[in-house]
Write an enzyme that holds these catalytic residues in place. Structure first.
Site, short mmCIF file in Angstrom:
data_model
loop_
_atom_site.label_atom_id
_atom_site.label_comp_id
_atom_site.label_asym_id
_atom_site.label_seq_id
_atom_site.Cartn_x
_atom_site.Cartn_y
_atom_site.Cartn_z
N HIS A 1 0.84 -1.20 0.00
CA HIS A 1 0.00 0.00 0.00
C HIS A 1 0.88 1.26 0.00
O HIS A 1 0.69 2.17 -0.82
CB HIS A 1 -0.91 -0.02 1.24
CG HIS A 1 -1.76 1.19 1.43
ND1 HIS A 1 -3.12 1.14 1.42
CD2 HIS A 1 -1.44 2.49 1.64
CE1 HIS A 1 -3.60 2.36 1.61
NE2 HIS A 1 -2.59 3.20 1.76
N GLU A 2 1.84 1.30 0.92
CA GLU A 2 2.71 2.47 1.02
C GLU A 2 3.67 2.56 -0.16
O GLU A 2 3.93 3.65 -0.67
CB GLU A 2 3.46 2.46 2.36
CG GLU A 2 2.57 2.44 3.59
CD GLU A 2 1.48 3.51 3.62
OE1 GLU A 2 1.65 4.58 2.99
OE2 GLU A 2 0.45 3.28 4.27
N HIS B 1 2.01 4.15 -3.07
CA HIS B 1 1.98 5.62 -2.98
C HIS B 1 3.26 6.22 -3.55
O HIS B 1 3.23 7.20 -4.31
CB HIS B 1 1.82 6.08 -1.53
CG HIS B 1 0.44 5.96 -0.99
ND1 HIS B 1 -0.66 6.55 -1.57
CD2 HIS B 1 -0.03 5.31 0.11
CE1 HIS B 1 -1.75 6.28 -0.85
NE2 HIS B 1 -1.39 5.51 0.15
#
Length: 163
Positions: free
Chosen positions: A73-74, A77
């Site tokens: 998820h990170e 980004h």
């Protein structure tokens, strides 16, 4: 224990980076990692520093979830920022990376048990029921800097008690 968690995260990160090698994101440099995220946030991507912070207590309690969901998820980004510039944080670019590249569901927020973090919570209510706010949000209400509205009934939350 922290060093062991960091080593596990580094190892998994290298696997995700390898998965990028056959994609349009193959030029992506590997970000740095740390276990110094505070509060109830599972992880954070620090775009300007190309860095990922993970919450150590939640990580220790939910290793598989962190390695399989929070870490990509990170990383997604960081990839979206590097290749697309300023885009919506959980927009279509980020969703494409999560689902298309990492084959993970594009989940925006976690549902992990935060009760064992020992954080002070404050009870607020609306017609739907009670909602727990952090000390930071509570202080903003007390100092008349902010008010919060229920997402369901759209009523302003009213202070009930300290938990």
């Amino acid at each position: 224990m922290t060093q062991e968690l960091l080593a596990q995260a580094q190892e998994k990160l290298s696997i995700y980076m390898q998965a990028l090698s056959d994609t349009q994101y193959s030029a992506m440099p590997s970000p740095t990692l740390s276990l110094n995220q505070r509060g109830t946030i599972a992880g954070a991507a620090i775009l300007q520093k190309h860095h990922i912070r993970l919450q150590p207590t939640l990580f220790e309690q939910n290793k598989t979830y962190f390695l399989e969901q929070v870490l990509p998820h990170e990383l997604a980004h960081l990839i979206a920022h590097r290749f697309y510039g300023k885009v919506s944080p959980h927009g279509r670019e980020w969703q494409h990376i999560m689902e298309g590249v990492f084959k993970r569901p594009a989940i925006r927020t976690h549902q992990l048990d935060i009760s064992r973090l020992g954080l002070k919570r404050f009870s607020y209510a609306c017609s739907c029921g009670e909602v727990a706010l952090s000390i930071r949000r509570h202080n903003k209400v007390v100092n008349k800097q902010q008010s919060y509205i229920c997402r369901t009934c759209r009523q302003t939350l009213a202070f009930v008690a300290e938990k």
